[in-house]
Write an enzyme that holds these catalytic residues in place. Structure first.
Site: not given
Ligand SMILES: CC(C)(COP(=O)(O)OP(=O)(O)OC[C@H]1O[C@@H](n2cnc3c(N)ncnc32)[C@H](O)[C@@H]1OP(=O)(O)O)[C@@H](O)C(=O)NCCC(=O)NCCS
Length: 424
Positions: A86, A380, A410
């Protein structure tokens, strides 16, 4: 010789699998690089080098920099790809600065792109071996023979995981572990996530974020024009965030989809120039690179704590201390990671134990950190975030007349990047 950043832009950052699902990182990179050069007022043949970052490599086109450059710059502009997880587009900007400071180039375009809609899906190790063996066969029988040992499970495709190669731990699991080890409460993570969405929504509404975005005309019919980030939730609330289930430790965890950065597609680019050349061309720089530093930790430890180690080194190299920093952009991989880093920076114990310093490094007031939201809300695309942060920081430093700003990111592998920018 100082390195000036004179222009930059990014594509909208969109959730993977949505509006950019048919575009590759190369397609997105072309938009960002072409537009960044146009915004600088320079011509393609003024560019001496393109340095471009990516994390999820296209196995058919591993040097993304050259592919992007061939499409939008003169074919005579050399290009190389950097990959530092990243930190990739941060490293691209650092490489641009090094080339300029060494006198090897006057104008370097730097940035990065990733498409999480296009991940290389490969075959199992056993099937790969059979395919290699079969390709060497001289007769039909010899070509088919290796597949006699094929089992149904060898046919299961292999998708890349966002996990540490050395430990097998995912980023989310590492954030969860950091939340526990550093005592970062769920409510504080949710509050940081909410703040990210609210500040990003404000930055979109008042035009600061849109001014950094190059629109993308989406194939095949180009009827759709993507102009805005699509992960920002202006209507998010603490109650909605509190209701989400933890994702990475379902039983005892605190990290949810709401407090994590989402999987995202997007690209960014900035134009770096020697100060001398910028002056000669009559181009007013947005700001200058003052110093930078990269550190690395054992990935089995606090994987995403790198900024707390890199920031003090970058500040030392700049001859500054944290109290000189008027604005800061910290990449938000997870709310738990941001709060762990801020906690470490403000801890005297951390400074003495980990950095061999008598006093805490400190950090600016959160009021001046990620003032237009962060990666949790904006998204991101791994290789693109660093240049987004740098551009946003420089634009906001100008608006607020801040002299020194700090970018931290990070990264996988336990790495941390920090860059100090100055205006004059
Ligand atoms: C965390 C992760 C697994 C979530 O993926 P996902 O399940 O597709 O996430 P979604 O956006 O569908 O969110 C899941 C639920 O949370 C809800 N939600 C997410 N953000 C929200 C917010 N800010 N407020 C309200 N609800 C929220 C969504 O509406 C969804 O609800 P639903 O299931 O009723 O539709 C994925 O984003 C991920 O792997 N992120 C990390 C990435 C990473 O590691 N990056 C490296 C970092 S350097």
């Amino acid at each position: 010789m100082k390195t000036a950043i004179v222009a930059g832009c990014r594509t909208p950052f969109v959730r993977s699998g949505t509006v950019f699902r048919d575009l590759t990182a190369i397609d997105l990179g072309k938009v960002a690089v072409r537009e960044a050069v146009a915004r600088s007022g320079l011509r393609g043949d003024d560019v001496d080098q393109l340095v471009y970052g990516t994390v999820v490599h296209d196995t058919q086109a591993p040097n993304i920099a050259r592919e992007v450059g061939l499409a939008v710059l003169p074919k005579t502009v050399p290009a190389f790809t950097v990959s530092r997880a990243c930190n990739s587009s941060n490293q691209a900007i650092a490489d641009a600065a090094m080339q300029i400071e060494l006198g090897l180039a006057d104008v370097v375009v730097a940035g990065g792109a990733d498409s999480l809609s296009h991940v290389p899906i490969t075959v199992s190790e056993r099937l790969a071996k059979m395919l290699v063996e079969a390709s060497k066969g001289r007769t039909l029988g010899a070509r088919l023979a290796p597949f006699r040992k094929l089992r149904p499970k060898d046919l299961i495709p292999v998708t890349p995981a966002i996990a540490e190669h050395s430990t097998g731990e995912t980023m989310g699991q590492a954030a969860e572990r950091m939340a526990k080890e550093n005592g970062i409460a769920r409510a504080d993570q949710d509050a940081w996530a909410l703040r990210s969405h609210q500040l990003a929504a404000a930055g979109i509404a008042d035009g600061r974020i849109p001014s950094e975005i190059a629109p993308v005309y989406v194939p095949p019919d180009f009827g759709t024009v993507a102009e805005t980030d699509n992960n920002v939730r202006p209507d998010s609330s603490l109650e909605a965030l509190a209701a989400l289930r933890p994702v990475f430790d379902r039983k005892f965890g605190t990290v949810t989809a709401g407090s994590s950065s989402p999987l995202t597609d997007g690209a960014s680019a900035v134009v770096a120039m020697s100060e001398e050349r910028a002056r000669a061309e009559g181009i007013e720089p947005l700001g200058f690179v003052r110093s930078w530093a990269v550190t690395a930790l054992d990935p089995a430890g606090q994987l995403l704590q790198g900024p707390a180690y890199a920031a003090p080194i970058a500040l030392d190299r700049a001859g500054l201390s944290m109290k000189d920093i008027g604005l800061m952009e910290m990449h938000e991989a997870f709310g738990a990671q941001v709060l762990s880093n801020l906690q470490a920076l403000s801890s005297r114990d951390f400074a003495q134990r980990e950095l061999g310093r008598a006093e805490a490094v400190g950090h600016p007031d959160p009021e001046v950190i990620n003032v237009m939201g962060g990666s949790i809300a904006i998204g991101h695309p791994f290789g693109a975030t660093g240049a987004r942060l740098t551009l946003t920081l420089l634009n906001e430093m100008a608006r607020r007349d801040v002299q020194f700003g700090l970018v931290t990111v990070c990264a996988a592998g336990g790495m941390g990047f920090a860059m100090v920018m100055e205006r004059r």
